[in-house]
Design a protein around this motif. Structure first.
Motif, PDB file in Angstrom:
ATOM      1  N   LEU A 106       5.955   3.329  -5.212  1.00  0.00           N
ATOM      2  CA  LEU A 106       6.334   4.374  -4.254  1.00  0.00           C
ATOM      3  C   LEU A 106       7.023   3.756  -3.044  1.00  0.00           C
ATOM      4  O   LEU A 106       7.946   4.351  -2.471  1.00  0.00           O
ATOM      5  N   TYR A 140       7.541  13.444  -1.123  1.00  0.00           N
ATOM      6  CA  TYR A 140       6.994  12.144  -1.505  1.00  0.00           C
ATOM      7  C   TYR A 140       5.989  11.643  -0.475  1.00  0.00           C
ATOM      8  O   TYR A 140       5.595  10.477  -0.491  1.00  0.00           O
ATOM      9  N   LEU A 141       5.595  12.557   0.436  1.00  0.00           N
ATOM     10  CA  LEU A 141       4.568  12.271   1.448  1.00  0.00           C
ATOM     11  C   LEU A 141       4.970  11.137   2.390  1.00  0.00           C
ATOM     12  O   LEU A 141       4.119  10.433   2.931  1.00  0.00           O
ATOM     13  N   ASP A 177       0.461   2.500   4.452  1.00  0.00           N
ATOM     14  CA  ASP A 177      -0.852   2.729   5.050  1.00  0.00           C
ATOM     15  C   ASP A 177      -1.440   1.361   5.430  1.00  0.00           C
ATOM     16  O   ASP A 177      -1.463   0.440   4.614  1.00  0.00           O
ATOM     17  N   LYS A 227       9.829  14.543   2.358  1.00  0.00           N
ATOM     18  CA  LYS A 227       8.554  15.268   2.439  1.00  0.00           C
ATOM     19  C   LYS A 227       7.827  15.408   1.094  1.00  0.00           C
ATOM     20  O   LYS A 227       6.609  15.221   1.038  1.00  0.00           O
ATOM     21  N   GLU A 271       1.327   2.559  -5.847  1.00  0.00           N
ATOM     22  CA  GLU A 271       1.575   2.435  -4.410  1.00  0.00           C
ATOM     23  C   GLU A 271       2.755   1.494  -4.163  1.00  0.00           C
ATOM     24  O   GLU A 271       3.621   1.755  -3.310  1.00  0.00           O
ATOM     25  N   PHE A 303       0.833  -1.212   0.000  1.00  0.00           N
ATOM     26  CA  PHE A 303       0.000   0.000   0.000  1.00  0.00           C
ATOM     27  C   PHE A 303       0.864   1.257   0.000  1.00  0.00           C
ATOM     28  O   PHE A 303       2.077   1.193   0.189  1.00  0.00           O
ATOM     29  N   SER A 304       0.214   2.409  -0.144  1.00  0.00           N
ATOM     30  CA  SER A 304       0.919   3.696  -0.157  1.00  0.00           C
ATOM     31  C   SER A 304       1.845   3.797   1.049  1.00  0.00           C
ATOM     32  O   SER A 304       1.387   3.703   2.180  1.00  0.00           O
ATOM     33  N   PRO A 305       3.138   4.022   0.809  1.00  0.00           N
ATOM     34  CA  PRO A 305       4.063   4.078   1.941  1.00  0.00           C
ATOM     35  C   PRO A 305       3.868   5.363   2.732  1.00  0.00           C
ATOM     36  O   PRO A 305       3.666   6.431   2.153  1.00  0.00           O
ATOM     37  N   ARG A 306       3.931   5.225   4.068  1.00  0.00           N
ATOM     38  CA  ARG A 306       3.815   6.386   4.953  1.00  0.00           C
ATOM     39  C   ARG A 306       5.157   6.721   5.594  1.00  0.00           C
ATOM     40  O   ARG A 306       5.373   7.822   6.026  1.00  0.00           O
ATOM     41  N   HIS A 349       6.214  10.537   5.821  1.00  0.00           N
ATOM     42  CA  HIS A 349       6.191  11.407   7.005  1.00  0.00           C
ATOM     43  C   HIS A 349       6.352  10.651   8.314  1.00  0.00           C
ATOM     44  O   HIS A 349       6.530  11.254   9.359  1.00  0.00           O
ATOM     45  N   TYR A 350       6.247   9.341   8.272  1.00  0.00           N
ATOM     46  CA  TYR A 350       6.222   8.559   9.508  1.00  0.00           C
ATOM     47  C   TYR A 350       7.623   8.003   9.786  1.00  0.00           C
ATOM     48  O   TYR A 350       8.118   7.141   9.042  1.00  0.00           O
TER      49      TYR A 350
END
Lengths: 468, 468
Positions: free
Chosen positions: B441, B386-387, B416, B384, B438, B359-362, B389-390
């Motif tokens: 990414l 590339y969203l 996610d 940042k 996803e 899934f979309s990486p956080r 953030h975690y």
């Protein structure tokens, strides 16, 4: 440091601590309620599976107006009403047919759909040679000589290396919205547009187009082709420059009809004249059931008011949910709402729209003063446990756009955008593509932001600087 | 400020600027390449659709070993090899059958699947009264009197209000892993466990269970029931306390067989003895095709080495991709890899695992020294755009766990998590549930982190404090 200042600082830090702690508790309460007792998903189930696609002017759109009004009435809001608005009525008609004729007698059927607002082809359909282009600008260099009598095939794909897929959409959508108008000027007889989809698949994606001020006699039919279909057509053209394309569509534009924005509100206890709007659009395209676009935004917005009530919060300001009609092909609902607000001299201080799908929320983008934006930045730590991290200036939402003035702060929910254009305006934008938790997390994030702006007010002027 | 110090600061800020700018360019290059020319998705297509579920000891697992080794060889790495490891071989056998008998003669069929490692039921199946419990602890208070001769039905759901769904999984999985062992102690004849799934649907989710040191004669069969099935069974029991449950499963444990970890490496140009591992596990459960768990992690890890090569980056340290065998029901591959590394005196400085879905990486979670973790925090601005953030301390990955020592920094990709348990260990963990972008990414985020640790080295000691 003198004693007085010391005590003052101590008190203010206590007060900051207790504020922050109250907010932490309320935000947690909102999230817990959304995830264990949210209503978004069951409302969406009804909108999507019992009603279905809700194109402006359709019977389904009217069913959706009736259903959401009833549901808002059941929430025990202070006021629920319908706001009349005249909307365009475009009807697709029977399923479109298309094929590629790479050599005489051969027929490769491909999936297409008429673009919203397009005229029909002649009854027997339309067959012509195809010319592939990558942009509107390319038409100028090709000129009438190479375009006249042909079908123009716009095939510029969405740019895959943009992280924000809405930017990739923005970089392509002129082909859909203005492609027919521009090609017609050079004598094209029809237009086929590659679907705005980052994936290779078999779904054609519709969406609005406009003939602008082109005289009606010059209008030509326009359709979208699936991305797989576009790839095939492009290959066929390379193989044989005389490749022809056939398509038949029977769509029709009727006279405008009356429809409605659906509105409900909790009247503010302290500042009832400060209005904060939360909304999405009730209409959708007709191919799928509009679950992501924008059933998700509709039910999330409804749940914002419900979650405030469920968590026992009494808003100081008036919180109004607005389910806008006709975002997709007219924006009549958004314009009407702003027009009536202006007539009534209503003061809107904040507006939030959810119209980017029901995916995992990442944050919000803001069209607001620095003062209001800085307020939000100070709240970032409250959102961190919920993985809401994106707070940037940028656009908000189409429907709330007409409310813009110097005072109002506006925001748009920003869910993860990677999957959005897999479904956007296509037959697979259906309920099963929405995850219950992702939808509910969006509603919780929206409710939390509304709660904070209600509690602290929306700063419209720069905050006074504290001297060091 | 004296002149010398001034020039020093100026130089160091130039150097910082140019470093950061180079890194920005390289990270952008990695992302662009992953999104426009990644291989993850086509590798996953093959693993999922041409091979399928890859349970340890199965023919499919061996096909996956062969395929991934060949693919790594095609990348032109410095070395590709197989590392032998003995793995358990458990075979499900024919599809399980189960029904609820709420009154004599009635049969409500429900979807179940044997838990991995369970024994079979008697050939004719097993029918007994059911007792529903919410926890292992509850067995103690019920005691043998109420449990003996019955099927124990564990029905504690995953906690919906946790944002991190892996925490919700962690809060439930004891029912699956230890439920049979504990119920057998009180004379239960079988165990049915509510699937570890946050959604209500009809997919039973398998997963590993263990009889621990329970004597073999006391072993009882254990199966998972779909969440809808669990809801129904619970209702039936409330309606009639004498409700019986029937199930039949023919699974069997064979002798251990030889399998392999698949390994490839780019040998470091400056510090070849500093090894950085990136990996996922090649085995999967047998019900779906293991696309999310952990086909995604496998292909992303392979793509890390490929993306480094494609972007022209020459690692200073040795970058090794390890596709671990047998994470699901034994962790034999992870243990073997660490054992051999120790024997050879290899020095591992960093290990990264992707085993939380495609899934979309956080972001990433880290099991690392403060020094290494602080390095990562300083890189946050690079991620940042590339969203990503975690960045938190926490677990890394099961397969790399055995490598843990005082020196190594370990990390896990954190996509996610909202949809993960919709698919985990179930028949719907299939290729169509993975979104190409996803997945890519995730590969890009992993590659960027590996690049940064390779370029700057992994700090193992606290950074010296600069005096003010």
């Amino acid at each position: 440091m003198n004693k007085f200042l010391g005590v003052l600082l101590l008190l203010s830090s206590f007060s900051l601590f207790s504020q922050s702690s109250d907010d932490e508790i309320q935000v947690k309460n909102i999230y817990n309620t959304a995830l264990t007792n949210g209503h978004s998903y069951q409302w969406l189930d009804h909108l999507s599976n019992e009603i279905g696609g809700r194109l402006s002017g359709s019977l389904n759109a009217e069913k959706a107006v009736k259903y959401t009004k009833e549901q808002l009435e059941e929430l025990g809001l202070d006021k629920v009403w319908l706001q009349p608005v005249m909307v365009p009525k475009w009807v697709r008609g029977p399923k479109e047919v298309a094929y590629i004729e790479a050599e005489p007698g051969s027929k490769n059927e491909v999936p297409i759909c008429a673009l919203g607002g397009s005229i029909a082809t002649p009854k027997e359909g339309l067959k012509a040679k195809v010319i592939e282009v990558q942009s509107l600008q390319q038409l100028d260099s090709l000129g009438e000589e190479q375009i006249k009598g042909k079908i123009v095939f716009y095939n510029r794909p969405m740019q895959a290396d943009l992280i924000n897929t809405f930017r990739a959409y923005g970089g392509c959508v002129d082909q859909r919205s203005a492609g027919a108008r521009e090609a017609a000027k050079y004598g094209a007889v029809g237009v086929i547009v590659r679907s705005m989809n980052l994936r290779l698949d078999d779904y054609p994606h519709t969406g609005t187009m406009s003939y602008g001020d082109l005289p009606k006699r010059k209008w030509i039919p326009a359709a979208a082709i699936s991305t797989n279909g576009a790839e095939l057509l492009s290959k066929m053209i390379k193989w044989n420059l005389d490749t022809k394309f056939y398509f038949k569509q029977q769509c029709e534009q009727y006279k405008d009809v009356e429809s409605h924005n659906v509105i409900g509100q909790i009247t503010g206890s302290e500042f009832p004249n400060e209005i904060m709007v939360v909304g999405g659009h009730l209409d959708s395209w007709d191919l799928g059931d509009g679950s992501h676009d924008d059933g998700a935004g509709v039910v999330q917005s409804m749940d914002v008011l419900r979650l405030l009530k469920e968590t026992g919060y009494k808003p100081k300001r008036t919180i109004r949910v607005v389910l806008f009609m006709n975002e997709e092909n007219g924006l009549r609902g958004g314009r009407k709402y702003a027009e009536v607000a202006k007539q009534k001299g209503e003061r809107h201080v904040f507006a939030l729209e959810s119209d980017s799908g029901g995916f995992s929320p990442r944050g919000f983008s803001f069209d607001a003063s620095d003062a209001a934006f800085n307020q939000v930045l100070a709240w970032k730590p409250l959102f961190k446990p919920y993985l809401i991290h994106y707070f940037e200036k940028g656009g908000s939402g189409a429907d709330i756009g007409p409310l813009k003035n110097n005072e109002i702060a506006m925001a748009g929910l920003r869910p993860d955008s990677q999957r959005y254009f897999d479904y956007h305006h296509a037959a697979n934008d259906t309920f099963d593509a929405v995850n219950k938790r992702e939808l509910e997390l969006g509603a919780a994030a929206m409710t939390s932001l509304i709660y904070l702006f209600d509690k602290y007010g929306v700063k419209t002027q720069p905050q006074p600087k504290i001297k060091g």
